[in-house]
Design a protein around this motif. Structure first.
Motif, PDB file in Angstrom:
ATOM      1  N   THR A  16      23.896  38.366  32.259  1.00 49.51           N
ATOM      2  CA  THR A  16      23.688  40.034  32.130  1.00 49.51           C
ATOM      3  C   THR A  16      24.018  40.656  33.453  1.00 49.51           C
ATOM      4  OG1 THR A  16      21.875  39.365  30.672  1.00 49.51           O
ATOM      5  CG2 THR A  16      21.954  41.617  31.589  1.00 49.51           C
ATOM      6  N   LEU A  17      23.573  40.259  34.613  1.00 53.44           N
ATOM      7  CA  LEU A  17      23.907  40.591  35.824  1.00 53.44           C
ATOM      8  C   LEU A  17      25.374  40.817  36.125  1.00 53.44           C
ATOM      9  CD1 LEU A  17      22.706  42.048  38.504  1.00 53.44           C
ATOM     10  CD2 LEU A  17      22.435  40.028  39.537  1.00 53.44           C
ATOM     11  N   PHE A  18      26.109  39.633  35.975  1.00 55.04           N
ATOM     12  CA  PHE A  18      27.734  39.706  35.989  1.00 55.04           C
ATOM     13  C   PHE A  18      28.245  40.556  35.164  1.00 55.04           C
ATOM     14  CE2 PHE A  18      31.715  38.083  34.921  1.00 55.04           C
ATOM     15  CZ  PHE A  18      32.439  37.906  36.051  1.00 55.04           C
ATOM     16  N   ALA A  19      27.702  40.685  33.987  1.00 48.43           N
ATOM     17  CA  ALA A  19      28.579  41.585  32.909  1.00 48.43           C
ATOM     18  C   ALA A  19      28.277  43.060  33.466  1.00 48.43           C
ATOM     19  CB  ALA A  19      27.828  41.538  31.636  1.00 48.43           C
ATOM     20  N   TYR A  20      27.069  43.349  33.827  1.00 45.72           N
ATOM     21  CA  TYR A  20      26.698  44.714  34.374  1.00 45.72           C
ATOM     22  C   TYR A  20      27.605  45.038  35.486  1.00 45.72           C
ATOM     23  CZ  TYR A  20      23.699  48.037  36.940  1.00 45.72           C
ATOM     24  OH  TYR A  20      23.260  49.276  37.606  1.00 45.72           O
ATOM     25  N   LEU A  21      27.425  44.173  36.615  1.00 49.20           N
ATOM     26  CA  LEU A  21      28.274  44.415  37.690  1.00 49.20           C
ATOM     27  C   LEU A  21      29.643  44.405  37.655  1.00 49.20           C
ATOM     28  CD1 LEU A  21      26.682  42.175  40.140  1.00 49.20           C
ATOM     29  CD2 LEU A  21      26.181  44.706  40.002  1.00 49.20           C
ATOM     30  N   ALA A  22      30.362  43.775  36.563  1.00 48.69           N
ATOM     31  CA  ALA A  22      31.750  43.858  36.125  1.00 48.69           C
ATOM     32  C   ALA A  22      32.404  45.183  35.712  1.00 48.69           C
ATOM     33  CB  ALA A  22      32.145  42.740  35.401  1.00 48.69           C
ATOM     34  N   LEU A  23      31.187  45.651  34.526  1.00 51.38           N
ATOM     35  CA  LEU A  23      31.508  47.084  33.983  1.00 51.38           C
ATOM     36  C   LEU A  23      31.289  48.287  34.797  1.00 51.38           C
ATOM     37  CD1 LEU A  23      32.106  48.626  31.381  1.00 51.38           C
ATOM     38  CD2 LEU A  23      29.641  48.597  30.903  1.00 51.38           C
ATOM     39  N   GLY A  24      30.346  48.123  35.873  1.00 42.96           N
ATOM     40  CA  GLY A  24      29.923  49.142  36.840  1.00 42.96           C
ATOM     41  C   GLY A  24      31.388  49.215  37.798  1.00 42.96           C
ATOM     42  N   ALA A  25      31.991  47.874  38.081  1.00 44.18           N
ATOM     43  CA  ALA A  25      33.018  47.892  39.149  1.00 44.18           C
ATOM     44  C   ALA A  25      34.256  48.618  38.567  1.00 44.18           C
ATOM     45  CB  ALA A  25      33.231  46.572  39.736  1.00 44.18           C
ATOM     46  N   ILE A  26      34.403  48.338  37.311  1.00 48.48           N
ATOM     47  CA  ILE A  26      35.525  48.822  36.602  1.00 48.48           C
ATOM     48  C   ILE A  26      35.529  50.320  36.497  1.00 48.48           C
ATOM     49  CG2 ILE A  26      36.855  48.977  34.590  1.00 48.48           C
ATOM     50  CD1 ILE A  26      36.316  45.749  34.015  1.00 48.48           C
ATOM     51  N   LEU A  27      34.500  50.821  36.174  1.00 49.82           N
ATOM     52  CA  LEU A  27      34.239  52.077  36.166  1.00 49.82           C
ATOM     53  C   LEU A  27      34.210  52.958  37.121  1.00 49.82           C
ATOM     54  CD1 LEU A  27      31.284  52.314  33.415  1.00 49.82           C
ATOM     55  CD2 LEU A  27      33.686  53.338  33.112  1.00 49.82           C
ATOM     56  N   PHE A  28      33.594  52.310  38.436  1.00 54.73           N
ATOM     57  CA  PHE A  28      33.909  52.982  39.598  1.00 54.73           C
ATOM     58  C   PHE A  28      35.327  53.104  40.161  1.00 54.73           C
ATOM     59  CE2 PHE A  28      33.906  52.337  44.459  1.00 54.73           C
ATOM     60  CZ  PHE A  28      33.048  53.635  44.649  1.00 54.73           C
ATOM     61  N   ILE A  29      35.992  52.041  39.940  1.00 53.29           N
ATOM     62  CA  ILE A  29      37.487  52.074  40.390  1.00 53.29           C
ATOM     63  C   ILE A  29      38.092  53.162  39.621  1.00 53.29           C
ATOM     64  CG2 ILE A  29      39.739  50.783  40.081  1.00 53.29           C
ATOM     65  CD1 ILE A  29      37.907  48.113  40.736  1.00 53.29           C
ATOM     66  N   ALA A  30      37.742  53.307  38.391  1.00 57.41           N
ATOM     67  CA  ALA A  30      38.642  54.302  37.464  1.00 57.41           C
ATOM     68  C   ALA A  30      38.109  55.679  37.952  1.00 57.41           C
ATOM     69  CB  ALA A  30      38.279  54.282  36.159  1.00 57.41           C
ATOM     70  N   PHE A  31      36.699  55.903  38.574  1.00 62.84           N
ATOM     71  CA  PHE A  31      36.202  57.160  39.048  1.00 62.84           C
ATOM     72  C   PHE A  31      37.034  57.237  40.356  1.00 62.84           C
ATOM     73  CE2 PHE A  31      33.172  59.116  41.798  1.00 62.84           C
ATOM     74  CZ  PHE A  31      33.090  60.433  41.170  1.00 62.84           C
ATOM     75  N   GLU A  32      37.050  56.622  41.313  1.00 61.73           N
ATOM     76  CA  GLU A  32      37.738  56.868  42.380  1.00 61.73           C
ATOM     77  C   GLU A  32      39.169  56.970  42.400  1.00 61.73           C
ATOM     78  OE1 GLU A  32      36.446  57.214  45.548  1.00 61.73           O
ATOM     79  OE2 GLU A  32      34.541  57.176  44.662  1.00 61.73           O
ATOM     80  N   TYR A  33      39.851  56.115  41.505  1.00 58.78           N
ATOM     81  CA  TYR A  33      41.046  56.365  41.382  1.00 58.78           C
ATOM     82  C   TYR A  33      41.621  57.478  40.857  1.00 58.78           C
ATOM     83  CZ  TYR A  33      45.976  55.585  39.521  1.00 58.78           C
ATOM     84  OH  TYR A  33      47.224  55.386  39.456  1.00 58.78           O
ATOM     85  N   SER A  34      40.911  58.061  39.885  1.00 63.22           N
ATOM     86  CA  SER A  34      41.126  59.290  39.283  1.00 63.22           C
ATOM     87  C   SER A  34      40.871  60.423  40.076  1.00 63.22           C
ATOM     88  CB  SER A  34      40.705  59.557  37.872  1.00 63.22           C
ATOM     89  OG  SER A  34      39.171  59.586  37.922  1.00 63.22           O
ATOM     90  N   LYS A  35      40.135  60.445  41.046  1.00 63.73           N
ATOM     91  CA  LYS A  35      39.568  61.497  42.050  1.00 63.73           C
ATOM     92  C   LYS A  35      40.645  61.863  42.947  1.00 63.73           C
ATOM     93  CE  LYS A  35      36.479  60.426  45.090  1.00 63.73           C
ATOM     94  NZ  LYS A  35      34.930  60.202  45.581  1.00 63.73           N
ATOM     95  N   GLY A  36      41.492  60.790  43.081  1.00 59.31           N
ATOM     96  CA  GLY A  36      42.729  61.224  44.082  1.00 59.31           C
ATOM     97  C   GLY A  36      43.757  61.979  43.448  1.00 59.31           C
ATOM     98  N   TYR A  37      43.666  61.968  42.195  1.00 60.36           N
ATOM     99  CA  TYR A  37      44.748  62.682  41.516  1.00 60.36           C
ATOM    100  C   TYR A  37      44.258  64.048  40.680  1.00 60.36           C
ATOM    101  CZ  TYR A  37      47.664  58.609  42.196  1.00 60.36           C
ATOM    102  OH  TYR A  37      48.208  57.635  42.753  1.00 60.36           O
ATOM    103  N   LEU A  38      43.061  64.381  40.651  1.00 60.59           N
ATOM    104  CA  LEU A  38      42.647  65.679  40.130  1.00 60.59           C
ATOM    105  C   LEU A  38      43.309  66.746  40.932  1.00 60.59           C
ATOM    106  CD1 LEU A  38      38.671  64.933  40.123  1.00 60.59           C
ATOM    107  CD2 LEU A  38      40.310  64.878  38.029  1.00 60.59           C
ATOM    108  N   PRO A  39      43.464  67.798  39.951  1.00 64.27           N
ATOM    109  CA  PRO A  39      44.131  69.035  40.411  1.00 64.27           C
ATOM    110  C   PRO A  39      43.221  69.921  41.461  1.00 64.27           C
ATOM    111  CG  PRO A  39      43.351  69.282  38.277  1.00 64.27           C
ATOM    112  CD  PRO A  39      43.081  67.989  38.633  1.00 64.27           C
ATOM    113  N   THR A  40      43.813  70.381  42.448  1.00 70.15           N
ATOM    114  CA  THR A  40      42.662  71.139  43.334  1.00 70.15           C
ATOM    115  C   THR A  40      42.820  72.552  42.880  1.00 70.15           C
ATOM    116  OG1 THR A  40      44.969  71.626  44.633  1.00 70.15           O
ATOM    117  CG2 THR A  40      43.630  69.762  45.425  1.00 70.15           C
ATOM    118  N   PRO A  41      41.574  73.299  42.944  1.00 68.28           N
ATOM    119  CA  PRO A  41      41.465  74.695  42.351  1.00 68.28           C
ATOM    120  C   PRO A  41      42.117  75.437  43.183  1.00 68.28           C
ATOM    121  CG  PRO A  41      39.356  73.649  43.548  1.00 68.28           C
ATOM    122  CD  PRO A  41      40.143  72.590  43.242  1.00 68.28           C
ATOM    123  N   SER A  42      42.880  76.453  42.671  1.00 66.79           N
ATOM    124  CA  SER A  42      43.629  77.324  43.315  1.00 66.79           C
ATOM    125  C   SER A  42      42.880  78.541  43.747  1.00 66.79           C
ATOM    126  CB  SER A  42      44.795  77.717  42.445  1.00 66.79           C
ATOM    127  OG  SER A  42      44.255  78.524  41.179  1.00 66.79           O
TER     128      SER A  42
END
Length: 359
Positions: A333-359
């Motif tokens: 359970t802990l391994f599955a929880y950490l794995a899912l959290g890690a993937i979502l965290f990577i997706a969150f951080e990766y997309s943050k660098g490509y977000l459009p900046t407000p004009s």
């Protein structure tokens, strides 16, 4: 722009009023009537604040998340209600069965954020094909929502996934949520923290009550068993005296215990009476006298009284046993929880660098 937006809402409202009876009649016979109505209401709210397409994207994320819970519930054989959308609070599905093990609760809770992760794939494809920043914004929002839901705080999905792990996990998640809620002054986060704190406190109180009364519960059970035995012996003796034809095995050489649970329970009540405050002493003494009378005259009343003493201790025992998960299941359970959290965290951080900046 604001006038046009409210004007569109007025037109939609007039249409619903004029055709409302027809729509309600159709939805009444639809299994998804409540889902569609709540979806439409939420979309109206979100559209007025964020715009129609952002509202559609947000509801898409919530819908897929709840469908993940629904699919997990169906796999477990649970009966469920329809998904209901609540503006600015998300969405919920009703579970009509009770979890029997923390593993079942973990599977159902895990289904939501796992489906939420899968919901990001079409958004990523949409951004890759069109290059439109809208897809990336919804992608980023989806990663954030599902990552937030993985916080190890009940009633969030993370707290439910880790319900079978030691309570210290819940306490750590609660502390992090409270700190973030205070520093960012979020009423919703503090409300969730309040609910999580109640769950932590209740679980702690049950664990403490069980630990303090474990031996007492064992003796009450022994007392109840002995009273039942005495009741059966009395019924057999009565049947013999009245010449009943009931066959009694005279070869039964069961040893009758010299332990007297009734006397033990009376001594236990006397201890409670000695420690009672003056205002509670009279009621405690009256209860003790009734118990003494029952022990000599009415086995059924005695059993009912013992059950009243056992019931609150059983509730604590059930809570402690429920939150105990085998070590192997805890690890998985802990391994599955950490794995899912890690993937979502990577997706969150990766997309943050490509977000459009407000004009």
């Amino acid at each position: 722009m604001a006038k046009k937006r409210w004007g569109g809402l007025a037109v939609a409202g007039a249409f619903l009023l004029s055709k409302g009876k027809v729509l309600l009649a159709l939805l009444k016979f639809s299994k998804f009537g409540g889902t569609l109505i709540s979806f439409g209401i939420s979309l109206l709210f979100y559209a007025q604040i964020f715009g129609v397409w952002f509202g559609v994207g947000l509801l898409y994320l919530l819908f897929i998340h709840e469908m993940g819970h629904l699919a997990a519930a169906k796999r477990l054989g649970f009966k469920t209600g329809p998904a209901i959308f609540v503006p600015f609070m998300g969405a919920v599905i009703g579970i009509k069965d009770t979890f029997r093990t923390p593993k079942q609760e973990a599977i159902l809770a895990y289904g939501g954020p796992f489906a939420g992760l899968l919901s990001l794939i079409p958004l990523l494809i949409g951004y890759a094909v069109t290059g439109n920043d809208f897809w990336l914004v919804i992608f980023h929002l989806g990663a954030l929502l599902n990552l937030f839901n993985l916080l190890p705080v009940s009633p969030l999905d993370g707290g439910r996934i880790l319900a079978g792990l030691p309570i210290v996990v819940w306490i750590a998640g609660l502390a992090a949520l409270i700190a973030y809620g205070i520093t960012h002054f979020s009423i919703i986060l503090l409300l969730i923290a309040f609910l999580g704190g109640s769950a932590v406190w209740k679980r702690y109180q049950f664990a403490k009550q069980y630990e303090n009364n474990k031996s007492v519960l064992m003796l009450y059970r022994a007392a109840r068993s002995r009273v039942l035995q005495a009741k059966v012996e009395q019924e057999h003796a009565t049947a013999t005296e009245t010449g009943s034809d009931e066959m009694i095995d005279e070869t039964d050489d069961t040893t009758v215990s010299t332990y007297d649970p009734i006397a033990w329970s009376l001594r236990h009540d006397l201890q409670d009476l000695r420690s009672a405050s003056p205002e509670d002493a009279k009621s405690a003494a009256d209860e003790l006298l009734r118990y003494q009378y029952d022990s000599a005259n009415d086995y059924d009343a005695l059993i009912r009284r013992l059950d009243q003493r056992i019931e609150p201790l059983l509730e604590a025992e059930k809570s402690v046993e429920y939150h105990q998960m085998p070590k192997k299941q805890q690890t998985i359970t802990l391994f599955a929880y950490l794995a899912l959290g890690a993937i979502l965290f990577i997706a969150f951080e990766y997309s943050k660098g490509y977000l459009p900046t407000p004009s």
